[in-house]
Motif scaffolding. Structure first.
Motif, PDB file in Angstrom:
ATOM      1  N   UNK A  96     -12.208 -31.307 -20.818  1.00 32.87           N
ATOM      2  CA  UNK A  96     -12.299 -32.910 -21.241  1.00 32.87           C
ATOM      3  C   UNK A  96     -13.149 -33.431 -21.843  1.00 32.87           C
ATOM      4  N   UNK A  97     -14.461 -33.030 -21.894  1.00 31.18           N
ATOM      5  CA  UNK A  97     -15.509 -33.283 -22.645  1.00 31.18           C
ATOM      6  C   UNK A  97     -15.238 -33.292 -24.136  1.00 31.18           C
ATOM      7  N   UNK A  98     -14.614 -31.880 -24.283  1.00 33.35           N
ATOM      8  CA  UNK A  98     -14.337 -31.605 -25.754  1.00 33.35           C
ATOM      9  C   UNK A  98     -13.274 -32.580 -26.425  1.00 33.35           C
ATOM     10  N   UNK A  99     -12.361 -33.025 -25.481  1.00 34.01           N
ATOM     11  CA  UNK A  99     -11.283 -33.951 -26.048  1.00 34.01           C
ATOM     12  C   UNK A  99     -11.874 -35.288 -26.557  1.00 34.01           C
ATOM     13  N   UNK A 100     -13.013 -35.462 -25.961  1.00 32.87           N
ATOM     14  CA  UNK A 100     -13.728 -36.713 -26.337  1.00 32.87           C
ATOM     15  C   UNK A 100     -14.659 -36.665 -27.476  1.00 32.87           C
ATOM     16  N   UNK A 101     -15.253 -35.704 -27.602  1.00 27.74           N
ATOM     17  CA  UNK A 101     -16.034 -35.478 -28.959  1.00 27.74           C
ATOM     18  C   UNK A 101     -16.323 -33.711 -29.066  1.00 27.74           C
ATOM     19  N   UNK A 102     -15.388 -33.174 -29.699  1.00 24.41           N
ATOM     20  CA  UNK A 102     -15.573 -31.684 -29.926  1.00 24.41           C
ATOM     21  C   UNK A 102     -17.236 -31.418 -30.805  1.00 24.41           C
ATOM     22  N   UNK A 103     -17.237 -32.476 -31.710  1.00 22.23           N
ATOM     23  CA  UNK A 103     -18.512 -32.325 -32.848  1.00 22.23           C
ATOM     24  C   UNK A 103     -19.692 -32.308 -31.991  1.00 22.23           C
ATOM     25  N   UNK A 147      -3.898 -36.826 -30.593  1.00 23.17           N
ATOM     26  CA  UNK A 147      -4.728 -38.096 -31.183  1.00 23.17           C
ATOM     27  C   UNK A 147      -5.985 -38.181 -30.475  1.00 23.17           C
ATOM     28  N   UNK A 148      -6.430 -37.374 -29.518  1.00 24.52           N
ATOM     29  CA  UNK A 148      -7.728 -37.658 -29.071  1.00 24.52           C
ATOM     30  C   UNK A 148      -8.858 -37.215 -29.984  1.00 24.52           C
ATOM     31  N   UNK A 149      -9.864 -38.075 -29.953  1.00 26.55           N
ATOM     32  CA  UNK A 149     -10.822 -37.919 -30.995  1.00 26.55           C
ATOM     33  C   UNK A 149     -11.383 -36.425 -30.989  1.00 26.55           C
ATOM     34  N   UNK A 185     -11.337 -33.751 -34.222  1.00 25.67           N
ATOM     35  CA  UNK A 185     -12.264 -33.259 -34.746  1.00 25.67           C
ATOM     36  C   UNK A 185     -12.130 -31.670 -34.687  1.00 25.67           C
ATOM     37  N   UNK A 186     -11.548 -31.160 -33.679  1.00 26.78           N
ATOM     38  CA  UNK A 186     -11.461 -29.578 -33.761  1.00 26.78           C
ATOM     39  C   UNK A 186     -10.409 -29.279 -34.605  1.00 26.78           C
ATOM     40  N   UNK A 187      -9.218 -30.022 -35.002  1.00 26.78           N
ATOM     41  CA  UNK A 187      -7.892 -29.514 -35.520  1.00 26.78           C
ATOM     42  C   UNK A 187      -8.314 -29.424 -37.344  1.00 26.78           C
ATOM     43  N   UNK A 188      -9.391 -30.246 -37.745  1.00 29.35           N
ATOM     44  CA  UNK A 188      -9.643 -30.097 -39.000  1.00 29.35           C
ATOM     45  C   UNK A 188     -10.004 -28.661 -39.212  1.00 29.35           C
ATOM     46  N   UNK A 189     -10.795 -28.069 -38.426  1.00 22.55           N
ATOM     47  CA  UNK A 189     -10.865 -26.439 -38.553  1.00 22.55           C
ATOM     48  C   UNK A 189      -9.960 -25.742 -38.188  1.00 22.55           C
ATOM     49  N   UNK A 190      -8.930 -25.776 -37.513  1.00 15.75           N
ATOM     50  CA  UNK A 190      -7.919 -24.997 -36.760  1.00 15.75           C
ATOM     51  C   UNK A 190      -6.511 -25.109 -37.538  1.00 15.75           C
ATOM     52  N   UNK A 191      -6.267 -26.385 -37.981  1.00 22.25           N
ATOM     53  CA  UNK A 191      -4.779 -26.576 -38.266  1.00 22.25           C
ATOM     54  C   UNK A 191      -4.170 -25.670 -39.051  1.00 22.25           C
TER      55      UNK A 191
END
Length: 166
Positions: free
Chosen positions: A63-70, A120-122, A126-132
């Motif tokens: 859950x924490x990662x879905x709020x802000x992976x960075x 679409x969670x923040x 952030x994670x998607x940019x690196x894994x798409x």
């Protein structure tokens, strides 16, 4: 002549009965394939969620990662990365099963809403940019062309705040 006609008629009836039998068998096989996929999908979901339930810290990290992976530390990013890959692989499979028309529309629609909401969670963005690039082009297009839902999925922390405010 009558014998030839009789044989021809019997042969035709035999072909028709065979085609009907084949159609029934194909329908049964299709239903069995769907049933097996539904069961497999339910088990994949159960296993994924069970790991988050059994390991409470892992559930919190998810859950924490879905709020802000960075904002996660290196170890937490590593762990959440594997969780998200696992989750998106399950969803990518579901996406392709839908394309192959294995799914009933209601099952796809309910899961599609969940997939898009999480996508679409923040933190996921952030994670998607690196894994798409790890996912198929069609699945990436489906996700990236989806519209952000008005009613965003809430993590437990947000839900608790909502209930406290009432």
């Amino acid at each position: 002549m009558d014998l030839e006609l009789g044989i021809s008629l019997l042969t035709s009836i035999g072909v028709i009965v065979s085609v009907i039998f084949l159609a029934i068998e194909i329908k049964k096989n299709t239903e069995a394939v769907r049933s097996n996929f539904y069961d497999s999908f339910a088990n994949s979901n159960r296993e994924f969620l069970n790991q988050l339930i059994v390991d409470k810290e892992l559930g919190k990290l998810f859950e924490k990662g879905t709020k802000s992976w960075n904002n996660l530390g290196e170890d937490d990013k590593r762990t959440s990365n594997y969780l998200y890959i696992q989750m998106f692989r399950i969803w990518e499979n579901l996406f392709y099963q839908n394309k192959m028309e294995v799914l009933e529309p209601w099952l796809w629609n309910s899961n599609k809403n969940t997939i898009i909401s999480y996508f679409h969670l923040n933190g996921i963005q952030e994670w998607w940019k690196f894994r798409r690039q790890s996912f198929s082009r069609e699945f990436v297009d489906f996700l990236e062309k989806s519209e952000k839902p008005e009613n965003e999925i809430k993590v437990i922390e947000d839900l608790q705040k909502t209930f406290k405010d009432k």
